[in-house]
Scaffold this motif. Structure first.
Motif, PDB file in Angstrom:
ATOM      1  N   SER A   1       0.623  -1.019  -0.111  1.00 18.26           N
ATOM      2  CA  SER A   1      -0.129   0.121  -0.040  1.00 18.26           C
ATOM      3  C   SER A   1       1.231   1.725  -0.354  1.00 18.26           C
ATOM      4  CB  SER A   1      -0.855  -0.188   1.196  1.00 18.26           C
ATOM      5  OG  SER A   1      -1.479   1.241   1.442  1.00 18.26           O
ATOM      6  N   PHE A   2       0.903   2.086  -0.835  1.00 17.19           N
ATOM      7  CA  PHE A   2       1.121   3.388  -1.207  1.00 17.19           C
ATOM      8  C   PHE A   2       0.604   4.393  -1.321  1.00 17.19           C
ATOM      9  CE2 PHE A   2       4.369  -0.352  -2.516  1.00 17.19           C
ATOM     10  CZ  PHE A   2       5.596   0.425  -2.407  1.00 17.19           C
TER      11      PHE A   2
ATOM     12  N   ALA B   1       6.090   9.674  -4.887  1.00 19.96           N
ATOM     13  CA  ALA B   1       6.708   9.341  -3.842  1.00 19.96           C
ATOM     14  C   ALA B   1       6.517   7.562  -4.767  1.00 19.96           C
ATOM     15  CB  ALA B   1       7.438  10.403  -3.192  1.00 19.96           C
ATOM     16  N   GLY B   2       5.070   7.796  -4.014  1.00 18.90           N
ATOM     17  CA  GLY B   2       4.697   6.127  -3.663  1.00 18.90           C
ATOM     18  C   GLY B   2       4.604   5.296  -4.721  1.00 18.90           C
ATOM     19  N   ARG B   3       5.208   6.148  -6.207  1.00 17.93           N
ATOM     20  CA  ARG B   3       5.421   5.765  -6.790  1.00 17.93           C
ATOM     21  C   ARG B   3       6.732   4.994  -7.007  1.00 17.93           C
ATOM     22  NH1 ARG B   3       0.285   3.631 -10.266  1.00 17.93           N
ATOM     23  NH2 ARG B   3      -1.030   4.669  -9.583  1.00 17.93           N
ATOM     24  N   ARG B   4       7.311   5.455  -6.649  1.00 24.27           N
ATOM     25  CA  ARG B   4       8.842   5.237  -7.121  1.00 24.27           C
ATOM     26  C   ARG B   4       9.145   3.994  -6.128  1.00 24.27           C
ATOM     27  NH1 ARG B   4       9.820  11.050  -7.514  1.00 24.27           N
ATOM     28  NH2 ARG B   4      10.093  10.951  -5.318  1.00 24.27           N
TER      29      ARG B   4
ATOM     30  N   SER C   1       0.325  -7.802  -4.849  1.00 20.58           N
ATOM     31  CA  SER C   1      -0.964  -6.784  -5.540  1.00 20.58           C
ATOM     32  C   SER C   1      -0.096  -5.491  -4.856  1.00 20.58           C
ATOM     33  CB  SER C   1      -2.273  -7.224  -5.633  1.00 20.58           C
ATOM     34  OG  SER C   1      -2.326  -7.024  -4.184  1.00 20.58           O
ATOM     35  N   PHE C   2      -0.333  -4.025  -5.633  1.00 21.08           N
ATOM     36  CA  PHE C   2      -0.349  -2.671  -5.009  1.00 21.08           C
ATOM     37  C   PHE C   2      -1.573  -2.063  -4.778  1.00 21.08           C
ATOM     38  CE2 PHE C   2       3.762  -5.156  -7.154  1.00 21.08           C
ATOM     39  CZ  PHE C   2       4.404  -5.417  -6.592  1.00 21.08           C
ATOM     40  N   LEU C   3      -1.899  -1.286  -3.953  1.00 18.46           N
ATOM     41  CA  LEU C   3      -2.767  -0.743  -3.753  1.00 18.46           C
ATOM     42  C   LEU C   3      -1.981   0.935  -4.061  1.00 18.46           C
ATOM     43  CD1 LEU C   3      -5.449  -0.127  -2.796  1.00 18.46           C
ATOM     44  CD2 LEU C   3      -4.465  -0.573  -0.095  1.00 18.46           C
ATOM     45  N   PHE C   4      -2.754   1.019  -4.554  1.00 17.66           N
ATOM     46  CA  PHE C   4      -2.416   2.915  -4.425  1.00 17.66           C
ATOM     47  C   PHE C   4      -4.063   4.076  -3.980  1.00 17.66           C
ATOM     48  CE2 PHE C   4       0.100   1.545  -7.970  1.00 17.66           C
ATOM     49  CZ  PHE C   4       0.761   1.588  -7.300  1.00 17.66           C
TER      50      PHE C   4
ATOM     51  N   HIS D   1      -3.964  11.053   0.468  1.00 16.73           N
ATOM     52  CA  HIS D   1      -4.692  10.227   1.471  1.00 16.73           C
ATOM     53  C   HIS D   1      -3.663   8.816   1.468  1.00 16.73           C
ATOM     54  CE1 HIS D   1      -8.219  10.933   2.898  1.00 16.73           C
ATOM     55  NE2 HIS D   1      -8.986  11.278   1.390  1.00 16.73           N
ATOM     56  N   ASP D   2      -2.825   8.282   3.022  1.00 21.28           N
ATOM     57  CA  ASP D   2      -2.548   7.384   3.745  1.00 21.28           C
ATOM     58  C   ASP D   2      -3.378   6.137   4.122  1.00 21.28           C
ATOM     59  OD1 ASP D   2      -2.651   8.177   5.650  1.00 21.28           O
ATOM     60  OD2 ASP D   2      -0.556   9.371   5.897  1.00 21.28           O
ATOM     61  N   PRO D   3      -2.723   4.942   4.640  1.00 17.80           N
ATOM     62  CA  PRO D   3      -3.821   4.760   5.098  1.00 17.80           C
ATOM     63  C   PRO D   3      -4.159   4.766   6.222  1.00 17.80           C
ATOM     64  CG  PRO D   3      -1.891   2.842   4.018  1.00 17.80           C
ATOM     65  CD  PRO D   3      -1.503   4.612   3.893  1.00 17.80           C
ATOM     66  N   ASP D   4      -3.672   5.567   6.940  1.00 14.96           N
ATOM     67  CA  ASP D   4      -4.162   6.120   7.877  1.00 14.96           C
ATOM     68  C   ASP D   4      -5.025   7.310   7.788  1.00 14.96           C
ATOM     69  OD1 ASP D   4      -4.496   6.430  10.899  1.00 14.96           O
ATOM     70  OD2 ASP D   4      -3.155   8.085  10.300  1.00 14.96           O
ATOM     71  N   SER D   5      -4.940   8.291   7.165  1.00 18.67           N
ATOM     72  CA  SER D   5      -6.051   8.601   7.267  1.00 18.67           C
ATOM     73  C   SER D   5      -6.768   8.624   6.107  1.00 18.67           C
ATOM     74  CB  SER D   5      -5.380  10.537   6.644  1.00 18.67           C
ATOM     75  OG  SER D   5      -4.893   9.724   5.209  1.00 18.67           O
TER      76      SER D   5
END
Length: 715
Positions: free
Chosen positions: A310-311, A316-319, A339-342, A347-351
């Motif tokens: 999860s990014f 920056a998340g893609r990198r 798998s990849f969660l964007f 947002h990040d997972p917390d927010s």
């Protein structure tokens, strides 16, 4: 290498009911013990410990093993570490045939230092946990982030006061060198004229997140500022017990959730892990301020076969996703799911989970991009797909990535998708892929020749598996099984007299040798007239001989067991391994030494190097070639290689996967019968266990019928 005789002695001295009882509440159930499974959530007991067999088995989630296996599964330990922990419990010293006395002493000192460091950090964690309770400002901050006291206690959250020497109240000897070595205290060299340099706490006015290894030991800390400040997160420096590229935050706390959920979520921050756990996603872990590494991937796949990275959706998340992708590729077997969660950029997972809730986040997880698509999107990020030049660039960038997949169906399917995306033929892509792999093997072989001591050729994927990959889950000797009908085949296992691994005891020659595919015929390989066969003209001593003139007879070797034949078939046809079901992999890896060890070793070798010809595998088994990743295993399977060489001289290219399964089915039947016996001896159990009992009866009958139908009819 730990001598197998020591492991056998250690298991004999260990009462598995006593060992498991340290971690699980057990109650007597017939001749066994039962309790709630520590590896998945359940309300009625399905977890059985058998003192007579010295094994454990859960009829709910299927985990099973011996005492070493329990420590590995429960604590996430490697095989060697589990053996050492068990030996310490029994007051035994672990020997090692290959270690010199000075090296053994050095390792002892390292272990003592590690214990000292973890003790110091555990004391600091307890101190900061108490400080949190006394600091309303810190408690209110965590409540504002939506955390409850239960979750804070689960992760042992604490608070480091805004004091330069706050730890002095927890450690009377504030000048203890261990405080500096553990990273808790910073010490400067004294200025001219001073006898002592400045010394102060590293963490001040921060929420403290203890970082625990899979065994639950505190090995480091992450600290987050309560208000605005830099750095936002501050981590412990690397120490002898804490290496950021190998550890994952939340892995210890999330072990049970990983099994219950069936997958892991890899995030980028401590708060992401804690917040997701608050909302029911206790299967989240986080890297420690570093990119995801191959060590991280290898460690995760010891706990689960499905990983969701999860990014954030920004650049920056893609990198970060690109780095995680390349770290995970060598582990992307056909039976694993990556798998990849964007999430949206803001947002990040917390927010995200706090704003939209658990159901919305669960839906995002279900829609995560599979690795097969992400690898092509990653390669095509800067390619103009409307031009021939862009598509050519895609091929150049994608082929090296696809080459990192373990050989199997998934690699081929991704190659076909690349061909469609690049508007070229699948044959062209596969040709380029084969050329790249060949070039990589040649380069690796060149490095091996230049390196001292040489080594085995073949492209190597980054891999850092520990000794746990060598565990064979030994249940003790598998009882012999004789097919119904009293056929002419001898399915009993040789070497049952108690010989240690590597010291095979020759069994008494039987009048009827095993007659599986490629086995020995009754009468010692002679013709019906009692004379030995003449070598085939093109065979030059081959076992495959045509009917002809008598030749000098060679001594009759001991009878092959089904496991010997299975080993030989997989040596000759390593591609068969990936075609076997995962349950069959587990069964074979659970066989007694040396077979279980061999199958685990074979799985790792194929994952690291891809398919290998028979001669290359035999060289590694005999020690004629060295595994660069694990040089200590050189020659480890020499006795087994010598044993199977007694039965055959050349690879058997006539074998098929179906014939291999015919050899495996009797072993499957033995495992089914043992599990059924364990159930019937354990008294009243849960509904799940009763349902499993009925299923085992059905499976046993079906397996017996399948074996009888596959047995050849003699004329």
């Amino acid at each position: 290498m730990i001598p197998p005789s020591f492991i056998q002695d250690l298991l004999a001295r260990t009462d598995i009911a006593d060992l498991v009882g340290r971690y699980v509440t057990l109650k007597k159930a017939g001749i066994n013990f039962k309790g709630l499974c520590p590896f998945h959530g359940e309300k009625s007991p399905s977890f059985i410990v058998s003192p007579s067999r010295q094994t454990y088995h859960c009829f709910g989630c299927g985990v099973h093993g011996n005492a070493v296996g329990f420590l590995m599964e429960y604590g996430g330990l490697g095989f060697v570490d589990a053996v050492k922990d068990m030996a310490q419990m029994q007051g035994m010293q672990v020997p090692d045939d290959n270690i010199r006395p000075e090296e053994r002493e050095r390792q002892k000192q390292i272990k003592e230092k590690q214990v000292s460091l973890t003790d110091v950090m555990a004391k600091a964690a307890q101190h900061w946990k108490q400080q949190l309770k006394k600091t309303p400002r810190a408690v209110n901050y965590l409540k504002g982030r939506g955390l409850t006291g239960e979750v804070a206690a689960r992760f042992a959250l604490g608070y480091a006061p805004d004091s330069w020497r706050g730890l002095a109240s927890a450690f009377p000897k504030y000048d203890d060198p261990l405080l500096v070595e553990s990273g808790l205290v910073i010490a400067h060299d004294p200025d001219p004229g001073e006898t002592e340099g400045k010394r102060y706490d590293r963490f001040r006015d921060r929420i403290m997140f203890p970082i625990r290894n899979p065994q639950g030991e505190v090995i480091g800390f992450g600290g987050r500022v309560l208000d605005k400040g830099e750095p936002k997160y501050l981590n412990s420096p690397e120490t002898p017990v804490f290496i950021k590229g190998r550890e994952l935050y939340g892995l210890y706390e999330g072990r049970a959730a990983l099994r219950n959920k069936g997958y892991a979520i890899v995030t980028e921050g401590y708060m992401d892990v804690v917040a997701l756990a608050q909302w029911g996603f206790g299967n989240a872990v986080a890297t420690l301020g570093t990119a995801c590494t191959a060590d991280h991937a290898q460690k995760l796949f010891r706990f689960t076969d499905q990983v969701v990275f999860s990014f954030d959706g920004d650049a920056a998340g893609r990198r970060a996703a690109g780095r995680a992708l390349e770290a995970a590729l060598p582990y992307a077997t056909d039976t694993r799911r990556i798998s990849f969660l964007f999430l949206p950029k803001e947002h990040d997972p917390d927010s995200y989970i706090r704003e939209f809730g658990a159901e919305a986040f669960e839906q995002c997880v279900k829609q995560a991009v599979p690795l097969s698509r992400q690898v092509l999107e990653h390669a095509a990020a800067d390619c103009d797909m409307d031009s021939a030049e862009g598509r050519a660039r895609l091929l150049v960038q994608a082929i090296p990535l696809i080459a990192q997949f373990p050989e199997g169906a998934l690699q081929g399917l991704v190659a076909d998708d690349l061909a469609q995306m690049a508007r070229t033929s699948p044959d062209e892509v596969r040709r380029r892929l084969a050329e790249h792999q060949q070039k990589a093997r040649q380069q690796s072989a060149g490095r091996d020749r230049r390196a001292p001591g040489g080594g085995a050729s073949g492209a190597q994927h980054p891999r850092s598996s520990d000794a746990s990959s060598d565990w064979d889950g030994n249940f003790g000797d598998i009882p012999a099984f004789e097919p119904d009908g009293g056929g002419s085949e001898d399915w009993s296992q040789a070497g049952g007299g108690g010989a240690a691994y590597g010291e095979y005891e020759p069994s008494a020659p039987s009048s009827q040798g095993w007659q599986g595919q490629g086995g020995y015929k009754q009468g010692g390989g002679q013709r019906r007239d009692g004379k030995p066969w003449k070598p085939w003209k093109g065979g030059s001593g081959s076992r495959w001989q045509s009917r002809g003139s008598p030749v000098e007879q060679r001594p009759l070797p001991q009878a092959a067991t089904p496991l010997d034949r299975i080993v030989w078939v997989l040596v000759c046809h390593s591609e068969f391994w990936e075609q076997l079901p995962s349950a069959t992999h587990d069964l074979l890896c659970d066989q007694p030494a040396p077979y279980g060890e061999f199958f685990r070793w074979l799985d790792r070798m194929l994952l690291a190097q891809g398919l290998l010809p028979a001669e290359a595998l035999l060289q590694l088994m005999r020690g004629d070639a060295q595994d660069p990743e694990h040089p200590e295993e050189t020659g480890h399977f020499q006795p087994l290689a010598k044993r199977i060489a007694q039965f055959v001289d050349v690879p058997d290219n006539k074998d098929t996967v179906e014939q291999l399964m015919n050899l495996i089915r009797p072993i499957e039947l033995v495992a089914l019968r043992e599990e059924l016996d364990l159930l019937t001896q354990s008294g009243e159990l849960s509904e799940a266990a009763e349902a499993r009992k009925m299923e085992l009866v059905r499976l046993t009958l079906a397996m017996k019928l399948e074996i009888s139908q596959s047995r050849p009819i003699s004329g």
